[in-house]
Design an enzyme around this catalytic site. Structure first.
Site, PDB file in Angstrom:
ATOM      1  N   CYS A   1      28.923  71.015  29.249  1.00 45.65           N
ATOM      2  CA  CYS A   1      28.924  69.576  29.519  1.00 45.65           C
ATOM      3  C   CYS A   1      30.115  69.186  30.400  1.00 45.65           C
ATOM      4  O   CYS A   1      30.162  69.535  31.555  1.00 45.65           O
ATOM      5  CB  CYS A   1      28.865  68.804  28.198  1.00 45.65           C
ATOM      6  SG  CYS A   1      28.389  67.082  28.435  1.00 45.65           S
TER       7      CYS A   1
ATOM      8  N   HIS B   1      24.156  71.156  25.431  1.00 44.05           N
ATOM      9  CA  HIS B   1      25.046  71.575  24.340  1.00 44.05           C
ATOM     10  C   HIS B   1      24.418  72.678  23.488  1.00 44.05           C
ATOM     11  O   HIS B   1      23.823  72.382  22.438  1.00 44.05           O
ATOM     12  CB  HIS B   1      25.408  70.363  23.468  1.00 44.05           C
ATOM     13  CG  HIS B   1      26.427  69.467  24.108  1.00 44.05           C
ATOM     14  ND1 HIS B   1      27.781  69.700  24.005  1.00 44.05           N
ATOM     15  CD2 HIS B   1      26.279  68.365  24.874  1.00 44.05           C
ATOM     16  CE1 HIS B   1      28.438  68.764  24.676  1.00 44.05           C
ATOM     17  NE2 HIS B   1      27.550  67.937  25.220  1.00 44.05           N
TER      18      HIS B   1
ATOM     19  N   GLU C   1      25.844  74.720  21.545  1.00 44.03           N
ATOM     20  CA  GLU C   1      26.488  74.811  20.219  1.00 44.03           C
ATOM     21  C   GLU C   1      25.838  73.837  19.237  1.00 44.03           C
ATOM     22  O   GLU C   1      25.687  74.122  18.061  1.00 44.03           O
ATOM     23  CB  GLU C   1      28.005  74.566  20.343  1.00 44.03           C
ATOM     24  CG  GLU C   1      28.472  73.121  20.408  1.00 44.03           C
ATOM     25  CD  GLU C   1      28.063  72.370  21.661  1.00 44.03           C
ATOM     26  OE1 GLU C   1      27.549  72.998  22.616  1.00 44.03           O
ATOM     27  OE2 GLU C   1      28.252  71.131  21.707  1.00 44.03           O
TER      28      GLU C   1
END
Ligand code: MN
Length: 259
Positions: free
Chosen positions: A130, A234, A236
């Site tokens: 990001c 994202h 994660e």
């Protein structure tokens, strides 16, 4: 050192880090994660958990503006993750701020741009996420869309949260890319929590995924020993929500960090 090893192993076991549990056999790579914050240097737990799940041992790199301190930390870590956050001051890419631009964090801008350049120069692998992608792009001479909704008004895609649901949109992953080797080429879907994106892509980088409106969703740089993978989404957070499709990005970082 003999005394230290059991202590380190106990710490690792206490942290629940699967990689560190195997510390006796092969040392797990130390992965520096760039911090976010203004009055504190913080890293979201999802980044830490993803690094652990992929076999790395995470350490937080606090927000620093002293290049010698950053160099000393880079000397100790085997790989770097750069995380999400505020907008980057457009002054760094030669533009005046639009009214739609969001919050900026001057100290973090200095830190992230420095960390991106120094990590690549150190030839250590880098995963940008990001704002991490945006910082890498700006650090190497690229520019950003300051605000996708106002600058690409006919975009049919919602890149940013505007409801209770996690927004997902399709992306197209280019067949000839490291990203495709790690995940899959072609159409897939990713989450999206951004209103800025790479506009002019920095020299030496290749776009490896785009959304239907042309917004860069991933870029990479593999030149000699330089190894940089960046994504606008994202992975994660997807992993934290039980979606393992992009865990291979972290596994790539840990594998490269062993080299
Ligand atoms: Mn997006």
């Amino acid at each position: 050192m003999r005394r230290l090893v059991p202590i380190l192993i106990s710490i690792a076991v206490l942290c629940g880090c699967s990689a560190a549990r195997h510390a006796r056999s092969a040392p797990a790579p130390l992965i520096g994660i760039s911090a976010a914050g203004t009055d504190a240097s913080r890293v979201g737990q999802a980044y830490i958990d993803a690094v652990c799940a992929a076999g790395g041992v995470p350490v937080i790199i606090p927000i620093l503006t002293d290049s010698l301190a950053v160099a000393a930390i880079l000397d100790k870590v085997d790989g770097v993750v750069m995380i999400g956050g505020e907008d980057i001051d457009p002054d760094f890419y030669g533009e005046a701020a639009l009214p739609e631009m969001g919050e900026i964090n001057a100290r973090r801008d200095t830190f992230d741009l420095m960390l991106a350049r120094m990590t690549v120069r150190s030839r250590k692998p880098l995963l940008g996420i990001c704002r991490g992608l945006q910082a890498v792009n700006v650090a190497f001479g690229g520019s950003l869309w300051q605000d996708i909704p106002s600058q690409i008004p006919d975009s049919p895609i919602c890149h940013r949260v505007n409801g209770p649901e996690s927004p997902f949109h399709d992306v197209y992953i280019k067949e000839v890319s490291r990203l495709a080797e790690l995940t899959a080429s072609g159409l897939t879907s990713v989450n999206s929590y951004h209103h800025q994106a790479a506009k002019d892509v920095a020299k030496g980088f290749v776009v490896s995924a785009t959304a239907a409106d042309g917004v860069v969703e991933a870029m990479e740089r593999f030149e000699g020993k330089e190894r940089v993978l960046c994504v606008q989404f994202h992975p994660e957070k997807m992993f934290a929500e039980g979606d393992r499709r992009f865990l291979p990005l972290f596994e790539w970082l840990i594998a490269e960090s062993r080299k």
